[in-house]
Design an enzyme around this catalytic site. Structure first.
Site, short mmCIF file in Angstrom:
data_model
loop_
_atom_site.label_atom_id
_atom_site.label_comp_id
_atom_site.label_asym_id
_atom_site.label_seq_id
_atom_site.Cartn_x
_atom_site.Cartn_y
_atom_site.Cartn_z
N HIS A 1 -4.64 8.09 1.52
CA HIS A 1 -5.73 7.56 0.71
C HIS A 1 -7.01 7.28 1.48
O HIS A 1 -7.87 6.53 1.00
CB HIS A 1 -5.28 6.27 0.01
CG HIS A 1 -4.38 6.52 -1.16
ND1 HIS A 1 -4.03 5.54 -2.05
CD2 HIS A 1 -3.77 7.66 -1.59
CE1 HIS A 1 -3.23 6.05 -2.97
NE2 HIS A 1 -3.06 7.34 -2.71
N ASP B 1 -0.57 14.31 -1.23
CA ASP B 1 0.79 13.79 -1.28
C ASP B 1 1.84 14.82 -0.86
O ASP B 1 2.80 15.09 -1.57
CB ASP B 1 1.11 13.25 -2.67
CG ASP B 1 0.35 11.97 -2.97
OD1 ASP B 1 0.54 11.00 -2.23
OD2 ASP B 1 -0.44 11.95 -3.93
N HIS C 1 2.48 2.86 2.34
CA HIS C 1 2.96 4.03 1.62
C HIS C 1 2.78 5.22 2.55
O HIS C 1 1.66 5.62 2.85
CB HIS C 1 2.18 4.23 0.32
CG HIS C 1 2.75 3.48 -0.83
ND1 HIS C 1 2.29 3.61 -2.12
CD2 HIS C 1 3.77 2.57 -0.88
CE1 HIS C 1 3.00 2.82 -2.91
NE2 HIS C 1 3.89 2.18 -2.19
N ASP D 1 5.72 7.93 -0.47
CA ASP D 1 4.93 8.21 -1.67
C ASP D 1 4.37 9.63 -1.58
O ASP D 1 3.30 9.84 -1.00
CB ASP D 1 3.81 7.19 -1.84
CG ASP D 1 3.08 7.36 -3.16
OD1 ASP D 1 3.48 8.22 -3.96
OD2 ASP D 1 2.09 6.64 -3.39
N LYS E 1 -7.77 3.61 -2.74
CA LYS E 1 -7.80 5.06 -2.64
C LYS E 1 -9.24 5.48 -2.38
O LYS E 1 -10.18 4.84 -2.86
CB LYS E 1 -7.29 5.69 -3.94
CG LYS E 1 -6.98 7.18 -3.84
CD LYS E 1 -6.23 7.65 -5.08
CE LYS E 1 -5.83 9.11 -4.93
NZ LYS E 1 -5.00 9.57 -6.06
N ASP F 1 -2.06 3.44 2.13
CA ASP F 1 -1.40 4.72 1.90
C ASP F 1 -1.99 5.73 2.87
O ASP F 1 -3.21 5.91 2.92
CB ASP F 1 -1.60 5.15 0.45
CG ASP F 1 -0.82 6.41 0.09
OD1 ASP F 1 -1.02 7.44 0.78
OD2 ASP F 1 -0.03 6.38 -0.86
N ASP G 1 -6.09 13.80 -0.72
CA ASP G 1 -4.86 13.05 -1.00
C ASP G 1 -3.92 13.90 -1.83
O ASP G 1 -3.81 13.75 -3.04
CB ASP G 1 -5.20 11.75 -1.74
CG ASP G 1 -3.95 11.00 -2.16
OD1 ASP G 1 -2.93 11.12 -1.47
OD2 ASP G 1 -3.99 10.32 -3.20
N TRP H 1 -1.73 -0.07 -8.28
CA TRP H 1 -2.73 0.98 -8.03
C TRP H 1 -3.26 1.46 -9.37
O TRP H 1 -2.49 1.67 -10.31
CB TRP H 1 -2.12 2.17 -7.28
CG TRP H 1 -3.11 3.30 -7.17
CD1 TRP H 1 -4.11 3.43 -6.27
CD2 TRP H 1 -3.21 4.43 -8.05
NE1 TRP H 1 -4.84 4.58 -6.52
CE2 TRP H 1 -4.30 5.22 -7.60
CE3 TRP H 1 -2.48 4.87 -9.16
CZ2 TRP H 1 -4.68 6.40 -8.23
CZ3 TRP H 1 -2.87 6.05 -9.79
CH2 TRP H 1 -3.95 6.81 -9.32
N GLU I 1 -3.40 -1.63 -3.87
CA GLU I 1 -3.51 -0.36 -3.15
C GLU I 1 -4.84 0.33 -3.44
O GLU I 1 -5.22 0.52 -4.60
CB GLU I 1 -2.36 0.56 -3.54
CG GLU I 1 -2.40 1.92 -2.89
CD GLU I 1 -1.25 2.81 -3.32
OE1 GLU I 1 -1.18 3.95 -2.84
OE2 GLU I 1 -0.43 2.36 -4.15
#
Length: 413
Positions: free
Chosen positions: A257, A291, A281, A321, A223, A254, A289, A180, A221
């Site tokens: 993302h 997390d 993820h 993640d 985003k 993800d 995003d 990423w 990956e």
């Protein structure tokens, strides 16, 4: 408690669900625990701090400051998380005591992690670190227009694949090495194509050397946007989906993302029609995003259901993640990992008549069964699963975390 489980198992059995088979299948699904939750993505390379469109909020006491503390915290967290586990490392977590450039890293720089993983019979996954570095300050790494910058990051990517391969060989357990990058523009770009051409070519150079897939598999990956790349991200979902298809790489999805209205659960049955494997993820975005720690919400349940319903558990690699320093970091690991396991177990206990009703066009029965299944005695089954893995089956785990905090974390000044 035994009587509660036996009664719950009987209720599920009457609905066509074999709880023991669900346990056996869940025991084969590994969750890769991300090391960076334990130290706020600081790593051990320098004290410069986190950048590259990433941010950790909060200042809860007890952050791991070195490899020994981080591994000790992981050891403790694992006693509270049932099921099969792996550990996911970033390149900035080298622990050999010798600081070298990221483009010069070798598996020897991760000898402490390798010894620890062997002792615990854990698989290791790996990630190049394309952020928190002077040569990432422009916001561009593999897609940089500066050839010297680009070549540095290409060398880093090549080095990380070799580390992943060495992990796989040494542990006899395939490593997933995930790529990423934060590259993008804060404002509207005039040229969207050229950076993507440079990224494609850079990835081609990194992946030029064939590596035995028994030891290492590459993932890419995407985003939607990041801090400092709100208007344009070079490595978009479409870019990496196309790259993964053409080059037979794992696509990493993800759950933080994408646009808040998008569900990656819905993407699984599409992407796995054309890709052999994918990396998930599991995170939680709130408005963007951000997390957040994974909770047992509809999105997580939907992801688990899609994996289980189509036997994708042999094609999907699960990794956590997220990073949160506003709460106890070990609790964050435990909450997220237990919730992912809980969601998978719920999916494995799905009543077969639900899909059968849909196949027969009986949408009334489908909705009725779906709603009735929400109050089945899942809690007793989850408690039994935890008990079999010598893990607390209730909020008792939090008391253990509080004790560890008092005895260990609060001593870190």
């Amino acid at each position: 408690m035994d009587n509660m489980f036996e009664e719950a198992a009987r209720i599920y059995r009457d609905l066509g669900v074999d709880v023991e088979k669900a346990f056996a299948r869940l025991n084969r699904i590994a969750i890769s625990i991300h090391c960076w939750q334990g130290d706020d993505v600081m790593g051990f390379e320098s004290d410069a701090g986190l950048d590259g469109g990433l941010a950790v909020t909060g200042n809860y006491p007890g952050r791991a400051r070195n490899p020994e503390e981080l591994r000790r915290d992981l050891d403790f967290a694992f006693t509270l998380i049932p099921g099969l586990k792996r550990v996911n490392l970033h390149a900035i977590y080298a622990d050999s005591g010798e600081r070298v450039g990221r483009d010069e890293l070798t598996v020897d720089n991760f000898s402490g992690w390798l010894t620890w993983a062997k002792h615990h019979q854990l698989g290791l996954d790996f990630n190049p670190t394309f952020f928190s570095h002077p040569l990432a300050a422009s916001g561009f790494t593999l897609s940089s227009a500066d050839r010297k910058v680009r070549e540095f990051w290409i060398r880093h990517g090549i080095a990380c694949r070799k580390i992943g391969e060495a992990f796989g060989r040494e542990l006899n357990n395939c490593c997933i090495t995930n790529f990423w990058i934060p590259d993008g523009y804060k404002d509207v770009p005039a040229d969207r194509l050229a950076p993507r051409e440079r990224l494609r070519d850079a990835l081609d150079e990194i992946f030029a050397e064939a590596i035995d897939p028994r030891w290492n598999r590459d993932a890419v990956e995407s985003k939607l946007f990041g801090i400092g790349s709100e208007s344009y991200v070079v490595g978009s979902h479409e870019f990496y989906y196309g790259y993964a298809l053409r080059n037979r790489k794992l696509l990493c999805l993800d759950s933080g993302h994408f646009h808040p209205t998008e569900s990656i659960a819905d993407k699984l049955s599409s992407t796995l029609l054309f890709l052999d494997e994918i990396l998930l993820h599991v995170s939680r975005g709130v408005r963007w995003d951000s997390d957040h720690v994974v909770i047992l919400n509809d999105e997580l349940r939907a992801i688990a259901e899609e994996v289980v319903r189509y036997d994708f558990d042999q094609k999907v690699h699960f990794g956590l993640d997220y990073f949160d320093a506003s709460i106890n970091r070990i609790a964050a690991w435990v909450i997220g990992a237990r919730n992912l396991s809980r969601a998978l177990l719920q999916a494995l206990l799905e009543v077969p008549a639900l899909r059968r009703a849909e196949a027969e066009g009986d949408l009334t029965a489908r909705l009725a069964l779906l709603e009735e299944s929400r109050t089945l005695p899942f809690g007793a089954v989850w408690s039994e699963y935890c008990r079999r893995h010598d893990c607390p089956d209730s909020i008792e785990w939090l008391n253990r975390v509080r004790q560890y905090e008092q005895e260990v974390l609060n001593e870190r000044k």
